[in-house]
Design a protein around this motif. Structure first.
Motif, PDB file in Angstrom:
ATOM      1  N   PRO A  70      43.191  31.908 110.304  1.00 11.79           N
ATOM      2  CA  PRO A  70      42.205  31.960 109.216  1.00 11.79           C
ATOM      3  C   PRO A  70      41.009  32.853 109.518  1.00 11.79           C
ATOM      4  O   PRO A  70      40.574  33.633 108.671  1.00 11.79           O
ATOM      5  CB  PRO A  70      41.771  30.492 109.066  1.00 11.79           C
ATOM      6  N   GLN A  71      40.449  32.738 110.723  1.00 13.95           N
ATOM      7  CA  GLN A  71      39.261  33.525 111.065  1.00 13.95           C
ATOM      8  C   GLN A  71      39.580  35.016 111.087  1.00 13.95           C
ATOM      9  O   GLN A  71      38.779  35.835 110.624  1.00 13.95           O
ATOM     10  CB  GLN A  71      38.730  33.073 112.424  1.00 13.95           C
ATOM     11  N   ALA A  72      40.747  35.361 111.597  1.00 18.17           N
ATOM     12  CA  ALA A  72      41.145  36.767 111.628  1.00 18.17           C
ATOM     13  C   ALA A  72      41.336  37.316 110.216  1.00 18.17           C
ATOM     14  O   ALA A  72      40.969  38.470 109.938  1.00 18.17           O
ATOM     15  CB  ALA A  72      42.423  36.919 112.439  1.00 18.17           C
ATOM     16  N   ARG A  73      41.891  36.525 109.332  1.00 21.87           N
ATOM     17  CA  ARG A  73      42.088  36.984 107.953  1.00 21.87           C
ATOM     18  C   ARG A  73      40.757  37.160 107.235  1.00 21.87           C
ATOM     19  O   ARG A  73      40.613  38.070 106.398  1.00 21.87           O
ATOM     20  CB  ARG A  73      42.998  36.006 107.203  1.00 21.87           C
ATOM     21  N   ILE A  74      39.790  36.330 107.549  1.00 23.49           N
ATOM     22  CA  ILE A  74      38.454  36.503 106.967  1.00 23.49           C
ATOM     23  C   ILE A  74      37.832  37.798 107.468  1.00 23.49           C
ATOM     24  O   ILE A  74      37.239  38.569 106.698  1.00 23.49           O
ATOM     25  CB  ILE A  74      37.563  35.298 107.305  1.00 23.49           C
ATOM     26  N   ALA A  75      37.944  38.049 108.777  1.00 25.09           N
ATOM     27  CA  ALA A  75      37.406  39.294 109.341  1.00 25.09           C
ATOM     28  C   ALA A  75      38.107  40.504 108.733  1.00 25.09           C
ATOM     29  O   ALA A  75      37.455  41.514 108.413  1.00 25.09           O
ATOM     30  CB  ALA A  75      37.565  39.285 110.858  1.00 25.09           C
ATOM     31  N   LEU A  76      39.413  40.416 108.561  1.00 22.70           N
ATOM     32  CA  LEU A  76      40.160  41.522 107.961  1.00 22.70           C
ATOM     33  C   LEU A  76      39.698  41.781 106.538  1.00 22.70           C
ATOM     34  O   LEU A  76      39.580  42.940 106.113  1.00 22.70           O
ATOM     35  CB  LEU A  76      41.665  41.197 107.978  1.00 22.70           C
ATOM     36  N   GLN A  77      39.409  40.714 105.808  1.00 17.82           N
ATOM     37  CA  GLN A  77      38.873  40.873 104.460  1.00 17.82           C
ATOM     38  C   GLN A  77      37.521  41.571 104.496  1.00 17.82           C
ATOM     39  O   GLN A  77      37.228  42.430 103.657  1.00 17.82           O
ATOM     40  CB  GLN A  77      38.742  39.504 103.790  1.00 17.82           C
ATOM     41  N   GLY A  78      36.693  41.226 105.488  1.00 20.60           N
ATOM     42  CA  GLY A  78      35.397  41.881 105.630  1.00 20.60           C
ATOM     43  C   GLY A  78      35.530  43.365 105.955  1.00 20.60           C
ATOM     44  O   GLY A  78      34.834  44.199 105.360  1.00 20.60           O
ATOM     45  N   PHE A  79      36.422  43.701 106.866  1.00 19.03           N
ATOM     46  CA  PHE A  79      36.639  45.106 107.214  1.00 19.03           C
ATOM     47  C   PHE A  79      37.161  45.892 106.014  1.00 19.03           C
ATOM     48  O   PHE A  79      36.736  47.027 105.765  1.00 19.03           O
ATOM     49  CB  PHE A  79      37.632  45.219 108.375  1.00 19.03           C
ATOM     50  N   THR A  80      38.086  45.272 105.284  1.00 18.53           N
ATOM     51  CA  THR A  80      38.645  45.935 104.103  1.00 18.53           C
ATOM     52  C   THR A  80      37.566  46.181 103.055  1.00 18.53           C
ATOM     53  O   THR A  80      37.489  47.273 102.455  1.00 18.53           O
ATOM     54  CB  THR A  80      39.773  45.078 103.500  1.00 18.53           C
ATOM     55  N   TRP A  81      36.720  45.184 102.833  1.00 15.20           N
ATOM     56  CA  TRP A  81      35.648  45.344 101.846  1.00 15.20           C
ATOM     57  C   TRP A  81      34.678  46.442 102.272  1.00 15.20           C
ATOM     58  O   TRP A  81      34.244  47.255 101.442  1.00 15.20           O
ATOM     59  CB  TRP A  81      34.889  44.031 101.676  1.00 15.20           C
ATOM     60  N   MET A  82      34.330  46.497 103.542  1.00 17.91           N
ATOM     61  CA  MET A  82      33.394  47.517 104.021  1.00 17.91           C
ATOM     62  C   MET A  82      33.966  48.917 103.850  1.00 17.91           C
ATOM     63  O   MET A  82      33.264  49.842 103.426  1.00 17.91           O
ATOM     64  CB  MET A  82      33.060  47.251 105.487  1.00 17.91           C
ATOM     65  N   ASP A  83      35.245  49.077 104.153  1.00 19.57           N
ATOM     66  CA  ASP A  83      35.875  50.395 103.994  1.00 19.57           C
ATOM     67  C   ASP A  83      35.939  50.792 102.526  1.00 19.57           C
ATOM     68  O   ASP A  83      35.641  51.947 102.165  1.00 19.57           O
ATOM     69  CB  ASP A  83      37.285  50.379 104.594  1.00 19.57           C
ATOM     70  N   GLU A  84      36.325  49.851 101.664  1.00 14.94           N
ATOM     71  CA  GLU A  84      36.439  50.170 100.245  1.00 14.94           C
ATOM     72  C   GLU A  84      35.076  50.427  99.624  1.00 14.94           C
ATOM     73  O   GLU A  84      34.946  51.288  98.740  1.00 14.94           O
ATOM     74  CB  GLU A  84      37.140  49.021  99.513  1.00 14.94           C
ATOM     75  N   SER A  85      34.049  49.723 100.070  1.00 17.87           N
ATOM     76  CA  SER A  85      32.716  49.923  99.503  1.00 17.87           C
ATOM     77  C   SER A  85      32.161  51.303  99.870  1.00 17.87           C
ATOM     78  O   SER A  85      31.453  51.920  99.065  1.00 17.87           O
ATOM     79  CB  SER A  85      31.763  48.829  99.996  1.00 17.87           C
ATOM     80  N   GLN A  86      32.471  51.777 101.062  1.00 18.72           N
ATOM     81  CA  GLN A  86      32.020  53.114 101.454  1.00 18.72           C
ATOM     82  C   GLN A  86      32.733  54.198 100.658  1.00 18.72           C
ATOM     83  O   GLN A  86      32.141  55.221 100.316  1.00 18.72           O
ATOM     84  CB  GLN A  86      32.261  53.321 102.949  1.00 18.72           C
ATOM     85  N   GLN A  87      34.007  53.965 100.354  1.00 14.93           N
ATOM     86  CA  GLN A  87      34.772  54.967  99.607  1.00 14.93           C
ATOM     87  C   GLN A  87      34.478  54.930  98.115  1.00 14.93           C
ATOM     88  O   GLN A  87      34.636  55.940  97.439  1.00 14.93           O
ATOM     89  CB  GLN A  87      36.268  54.745  99.835  1.00 14.93           C
ATOM     90  N   SER A  88      34.068  53.756  97.616  1.00 17.37           N
ATOM     91  CA  SER A  88      33.872  53.602  96.170  1.00 17.37           C
ATOM     92  C   SER A  88      32.420  53.378  95.799  1.00 17.37           C
ATOM     93  O   SER A  88      32.132  52.819  94.738  1.00 17.37           O
ATOM     94  CB  SER A  88      34.717  52.423  95.652  1.00 17.37           C
ATOM     95  N   ALA A  89      31.499  53.757  96.694  1.00 16.25           N
ATOM     96  CA  ALA A  89      30.067  53.550  96.428  1.00 16.25           C
ATOM     97  C   ALA A  89      29.652  54.242  95.133  1.00 16.25           C
ATOM     98  O   ALA A  89      29.844  55.443  94.970  1.00 16.25           O
ATOM     99  CB  ALA A  89      29.238  54.070  97.592  1.00 16.25           C
ATOM    100  N   GLY A  90      29.098  53.472  94.203  1.00 13.78           N
ATOM    101  CA  GLY A  90      28.615  54.023  92.943  1.00 13.78           C
ATOM    102  C   GLY A  90      29.697  54.301  91.926  1.00 13.78           C
ATOM    103  O   GLY A  90      29.396  54.751  90.822  1.00 13.78           O
ATOM    104  N   LYS A  91      30.964  54.042  92.254  1.00 15.32           N
ATOM    105  CA  LYS A  91      32.068  54.340  91.338  1.00 15.32           C
ATOM    106  C   LYS A  91      32.634  53.089  90.668  1.00 15.32           C
ATOM    107  O   LYS A  91      33.443  53.210  89.751  1.00 15.32           O
ATOM    108  CB  LYS A  91      33.190  55.057  92.091  1.00 15.32           C
ATOM    109  N   SER A  92      32.250  51.932  91.129  1.00 19.14           N
ATOM    110  CA  SER A  92      32.803  50.701  90.587  1.00 19.14           C
ATOM    111  C   SER A  92      31.733  49.619  90.557  1.00 19.14           C
ATOM    112  O   SER A  92      30.927  49.512  91.481  1.00 19.14           O
ATOM    113  CB  SER A  92      34.004  50.239  91.437  1.00 19.14           C
ATOM    114  N   LEU A  93      31.754  48.808  89.494  1.00 16.53           N
ATOM    115  CA  LEU A  93      30.805  47.704  89.404  1.00 16.53           C
ATOM    116  C   LEU A  93      31.036  46.670  90.505  1.00 16.53           C
ATOM    117  O   LEU A  93      30.134  45.914  90.859  1.00 16.53           O
ATOM    118  CB  LEU A  93      30.941  47.014  88.042  1.00 16.53           C
ATOM    119  N   LYS A  94      32.247  46.655  91.023  1.00 16.93           N
ATOM    120  CA  LYS A  94      32.585  45.682  92.061  1.00 16.93           C
ATOM    121  C   LYS A  94      31.697  45.831  93.288  1.00 16.93           C
ATOM    122  O   LYS A  94      31.437  44.848  93.992  1.00 16.93           O
ATOM    123  CB  LYS A  94      34.056  45.856  92.457  1.00 16.93           C
TER     124      LYS A  94
END
Length: 221
Positions: A70-94
């Motif tokens: 569980p803890q690893a999957r939470i961390a993976l979700q955090g890493f995924t969100w950070m990568d996607e937020s850097q790539q989609s900054a200002g392009k999505s309301l998410k």
């Protein structure tokens, strides 16, 4: 009662129902024991490896045999969100809003999924623990009614004639209680374990968010 449904059939059905309850209870108990042991083991391994990593970037590249639980999957979700937020900054309301709050929300959503998995089966245990005695009592009442009819038909009220059928009828209540006790004890035990794991995951979410926020604020690790 329909003429084709005998009291004996209903009593037997009650006992088989209690047997099914018992099988379900012990199946869930053994599964939850395995699940909690596995999650604790994976969480401890990942937690140690994660916090021993010199940087967040290196924590992202931990071996796959460690990134489990569980803890690893939470961390993976955090890493995924950070990568996607850097790539989609200002392009999505998410990804519009305070980054730390958005990251924390993403981690909490994943934590809720993990919590749901940890609590799976507990509702059934609680239901069995609360209903099994009444199912047994239902069988006992029908058994006593059936015994009384047989005693009346025999025309004898001696203790030897009365005690046997009534004693057999009370077995259903005893079985119902015997089924309910393990279910209730297991429910309380696993509920406490689930709350403890939730507290550990909440602490990890807070720590992960703090580290990620400090990196975003400084622009580097």
């Amino acid at each position: 009662m329909p003429y084709h449904v005998t009291p004996t059939f209903i009593i037997d059905a009650t006992l088989y129902t209690l047997l099914a309850f018992s099988v379900a209870t012990w199946t869930i108990i053994f599964f939850k024991i395995w699940q909690f042991i596995k999650n604790n083991y994976f969480n401890q391994r990942f937690n140690q490896a994660f916090w021993d990593a010199p940087s967040l970037e290196q924590a992202k590249t931990l071996p796959t045999d460690i990134v489990r639980g569980p803890q690893a999957r939470i961390a993976l979700q955090g890493f995924t969100w950070m990568d996607e937020s850097q790539q989609s900054a200002g392009k999505s309301l998410k990804y519009r809003g305070v980054p730390a709050e958005l990251l924390e929300h993403s981690l909490l959503v994943q934590m809720q999924k993990e919590q749901h998995g940890m609590e799976s089966g507990l509702t059934l245990l609680a239901s069995i623990g609360s209903t099994a005695p009444f199912v047994g009592l239902f069988g006992t009442v029908l058994g006593i009614m059936h015994a009384m009819h047989e005693i009346t038909a025999s025309g004898s009220t001696s203790l030897d004639v009365v005690a046997g059928p009534i004693g057999d009828a009370l077995v259903a209540t005893a079985i119902g209680i015997a089924v309910a006790v393990p279910a209730v004890l297991a429910y309380n035990f696993f509920l406490r374990r689930a709350k403890k794991q939730r507290a550990d995951l909440e602490n990890f979410v807070v720590s992960f968010t703090h580290i990620a926020s400090s990196i975003n604020a400084n622009g580097k690790e």
